[in-house]
Design a protein around this motif. Structure first.
Motif, PDB file in Angstrom:
ATOM      1  N   THR A   1      43.072  43.865  28.788  1.00  0.00           N
ATOM      2  CA  THR A   1      42.337  43.016  29.730  1.00  0.00           C
ATOM      3  C   THR A   1      42.537  43.499  31.167  1.00  0.00           C
ATOM      4  OG1 THR A   1      42.493  41.075  28.297  1.00  0.00           O
ATOM      5  CG2 THR A   1      42.110  40.674  30.631  1.00  0.00           C
ATOM      6  N   MET A   2      43.791  43.793  31.542  1.00  0.00           N
ATOM      7  CA  MET A   2      44.075  44.243  32.908  1.00  0.00           C
ATOM      8  C   MET A   2      43.460  45.614  33.187  1.00  0.00           C
ATOM      9  SD  MET A   2      48.023  42.952  33.612  1.00  0.00           S
ATOM     10  CE  MET A   2      48.743  43.955  32.303  1.00  0.00           C
ATOM     11  N   THR A   3      43.483  46.489  32.184  1.00  0.00           N
ATOM     12  CA  THR A   3      42.922  47.831  32.365  1.00  0.00           C
ATOM     13  C   THR A   3      41.416  47.779  32.566  1.00  0.00           C
ATOM     14  OG1 THR A   3      44.686  48.809  31.009  1.00  0.00           O
ATOM     15  CG2 THR A   3      42.696  50.127  31.344  1.00  0.00           C
ATOM     16  N   MET A   4      40.736  47.009  31.730  1.00  0.00           N
ATOM     17  CA  MET A   4      39.287  46.894  31.857  1.00  0.00           C
ATOM     18  C   MET A   4      38.896  46.252  33.184  1.00  0.00           C
ATOM     19  SD  MET A   4      38.125  48.435  29.244  1.00  0.00           S
ATOM     20  CE  MET A   4      39.616  49.442  29.218  1.00  0.00           C
ATOM     21  N   ALA A   5      39.687  45.272  33.634  1.00  0.00           N
ATOM     22  CA  ALA A   5      39.395  44.628  34.914  1.00  0.00           C
ATOM     23  C   ALA A   5      39.523  45.621  36.065  1.00  0.00           C
ATOM     24  CB  ALA A   5      40.341  43.451  35.134  1.00  0.00           C
ATOM     25  N   ALA A   6      40.545  46.474  36.015  1.00  0.00           N
ATOM     26  CA  ALA A   6      40.736  47.470  37.080  1.00  0.00           C
ATOM     27  C   ALA A   6      39.637  48.516  37.052  1.00  0.00           C
ATOM     28  CB  ALA A   6      42.105  48.133  36.929  1.00  0.00           C
ATOM     29  N   LEU A   7      39.240  48.972  35.860  1.00  0.00           N
ATOM     30  CA  LEU A   7      38.222  50.016  35.750  1.00  0.00           C
ATOM     31  C   LEU A   7      36.846  49.541  36.161  1.00  0.00           C
ATOM     32  CD1 LEU A   7      39.253  51.765  32.393  1.00  0.00           C
ATOM     33  CD2 LEU A   7      39.713  52.538  34.725  1.00  0.00           C
ATOM     34  N   THR A   8      36.577  48.273  35.920  1.00  0.00           N
ATOM     35  CA  THR A   8      35.249  47.735  36.249  1.00  0.00           C
ATOM     36  C   THR A   8      35.191  47.111  37.635  1.00  0.00           C
ATOM     37  OG1 THR A   8      35.804  45.630  35.182  1.00  0.00           O
ATOM     38  CG2 THR A   8      34.710  47.295  33.824  1.00  0.00           C
ATOM     39  N   GLY A   9      36.350  47.041  38.297  1.00  0.00           N
ATOM     40  CA  GLY A   9      36.380  46.482  39.646  1.00  0.00           C
ATOM     41  C   GLY A   9      36.298  44.984  39.689  1.00  0.00           C
ATOM     42  N   ARG A  10      36.564  44.319  38.558  1.00  0.00           N
ATOM     43  CA  ARG A  10      36.491  42.853  38.546  1.00  0.00           C
ATOM     44  C   ARG A  10      37.701  42.224  39.206  1.00  0.00           C
ATOM     45  NH1 ARG A  10      35.073  43.583  33.063  1.00  0.00           N
ATOM     46  NH2 ARG A  10      37.065  42.692  32.428  1.00  0.00           N
ATOM     47  N   ALA A  11      38.813  42.977  39.229  1.00  0.00           N
ATOM     48  CA  ALA A  11      40.028  42.430  39.831  1.00  0.00           C
ATOM     49  C   ALA A  11      39.982  42.623  41.334  1.00  0.00           C
ATOM     50  CB  ALA A  11      41.267  43.130  39.266  1.00  0.00           C
ATOM     51  N   ALA A  12      40.625  41.718  42.059  1.00  0.00           N
ATOM     52  CA  ALA A  12      40.717  41.861  43.507  1.00  0.00           C
ATOM     53  C   ALA A  12      41.543  43.085  43.843  1.00  0.00           C
ATOM     54  CB  ALA A  12      41.365  40.616  44.125  1.00  0.00           C
ATOM     55  N   THR A  13      41.233  43.712  44.975  1.00  0.00           N
ATOM     56  CA  THR A  13      41.953  44.912  45.374  1.00  0.00           C
ATOM     57  C   THR A  13      43.406  44.576  45.652  1.00  0.00           C
ATOM     58  OG1 THR A  13      39.973  45.804  46.383  1.00  0.00           O
ATOM     59  CG2 THR A  13      42.070  46.802  47.020  1.00  0.00           C
ATOM     60  N   PRO A  14      44.374  45.232  44.951  1.00  0.00           N
ATOM     61  CA  PRO A  14      45.774  44.937  45.153  1.00  0.00           C
ATOM     62  C   PRO A  14      46.280  45.517  46.467  1.00  0.00           C
ATOM     63  CG  PRO A  14      45.542  46.710  43.597  1.00  0.00           C
ATOM     64  CD  PRO A  14      44.158  46.250  43.928  1.00  0.00           C
ATOM     65  N   ALA A  15      47.372  44.951  46.950  1.00  0.00           N
ATOM     66  CA  ALA A  15      47.974  45.479  48.177  1.00  0.00           C
ATOM     67  C   ALA A  15      48.657  46.796  47.888  1.00  0.00           C
ATOM     68  CB  ALA A  15      48.971  44.459  48.722  1.00  0.00           C
ATOM     69  N   ALA A  16      48.682  47.679  48.899  1.00  0.00           N
ATOM     70  CA  ALA A  16      49.328  48.976  48.717  1.00  0.00           C
ATOM     71  C   ALA A  16      50.813  48.785  48.641  1.00  0.00           C
ATOM     72  CB  ALA A  16      48.977  49.887  49.870  1.00  0.00           C
TER      73      ALA A  16
END
Length: 281
Positions: free
Chosen positions: A266-281
């Motif tokens: 779930t987390m991987t697909m969210a990151a690849l599709t850009g559904r997750a908010a941009t994380p802090a550096a």
């Protein structure tokens, strides 16, 4: 210009390695806490030279013992994850023969698994249990192989049993000490899902077609892949830490592994599709 950058990066990495290797060797032999930090520093320098930026979501659990279950995309995963905190890996036996990375894997006290020998599982499980029992966070790639970076394969649960053995060993010690040891009633380990997703090249979405520049899988050779990555554009990778899963003496390892697999996917697909908010550096 690209060739010059690659040459300078290789020279810089070689110099850093020559300086840190004897220090790390001594720290491992003397069993000093520095043995966990030197590989972390090396990985951070390697990522800077490779122009890889790590964006992190969430945090690793503070509870020990801690077994981290991550998907696996590339040899680069070792540096990406290893740059975050002092930890060790559970890796396939072939990694020991890799140039530079194999040497540092050994000095990072990696537990190597010979997947061609089914009888090796017991030895490896015991070795992992010892390390977890000492409080060392351990990273396992339960897919059993690297992927194209666009999918997450089913997780294998065999080595997750090391967390249960750690608790069993601790309870045995507690029994010998009248129940006052670290393995007393209620002791739990934590199994934490971790997602790694390579998302951008030079700030632009990577996409499935370009992801093999970073993903290392199948019959790809290591050296050409490393050189191509060094000559290529900067890379962004997202690390997402999932919710830690308590693992008690009676916990079913298969259900824990399946839960971790679902969360990593779930987390991987969210990151690849850009559904997750941009994380802090």
């Amino acid at each position: 210009m690209q060739r010059l950058r690659v040459v300078l990066s290789l020279l810089a990495l070689s110099l850093v390695t020559l300086v840190l290797l004897p220090v790390q060797w001594a720290a491992v032999r003397l069993d000093r806490p520095l043995a966990g930090r030197i590989p972390m520093w090396w990985h951070r320098i390697a990522l800077a030279l490779l122009r890889v930026r790590v964006l992190e979501r969430g945090r690793p659990a503070e509870t020990r013992p801690l077994l981290i279950l991550s998907n696996h995309v590339s040899w680069l995963d070792i540096s990406v994850i290893g740059s975050r905190m002092p930890l060790s890996f559970i890796a396939k036996a072939e990694v020991a023969g890799w140039p530079v990375f194999g040497l540092f894997a050994k000095l990072q006290r990696t537990v190597f698994v010979d997947r061609a020998r089914r009888a090796d599982t017991g030895r490896v499980t015991s070795a992992i249990a010892v390390r977890l029992g000492r409080g060392d966070p351990m990273v396992l790639f339960p897919e059993g192989t690297s992927t194209n970076g666009s999918e997450v394969l089913p997780f294998r649960s065999a080595l997750v049993g090391a967390a249960r053995q750690t608790l069993a060993d601790g309870q045995a010690v507690a029994g010998d000490q009248g129940g006052n040891g670290a393995g007393g009633a209620g002791q739990r380990a934590m199994v934490q899902p971790l997602s790694i997703a390579y998302t951008r090249l030079a700030g632009l979405p990577m996409g499935r077609i370009k992801r093999p520049l970073v993903a290392w899988y199948g019959d790809m050779d290591l050296a050409p892949h490393l050189l191509a990555l060094m000559a290529g554009p900067p890379v962004d990778v997202e690390l997402s830490w999932g919710e830690p899963i308590p693992f008690g003496p009676g916990t079913d390892r298969k259900s824990v592994t399946a839960k971790a697999e679902d969360e990593v996917r779930t987390m991987t697909m969210a990151a690849l599709t850009g559904r997750a908010a941009t994380p802090a550096a």
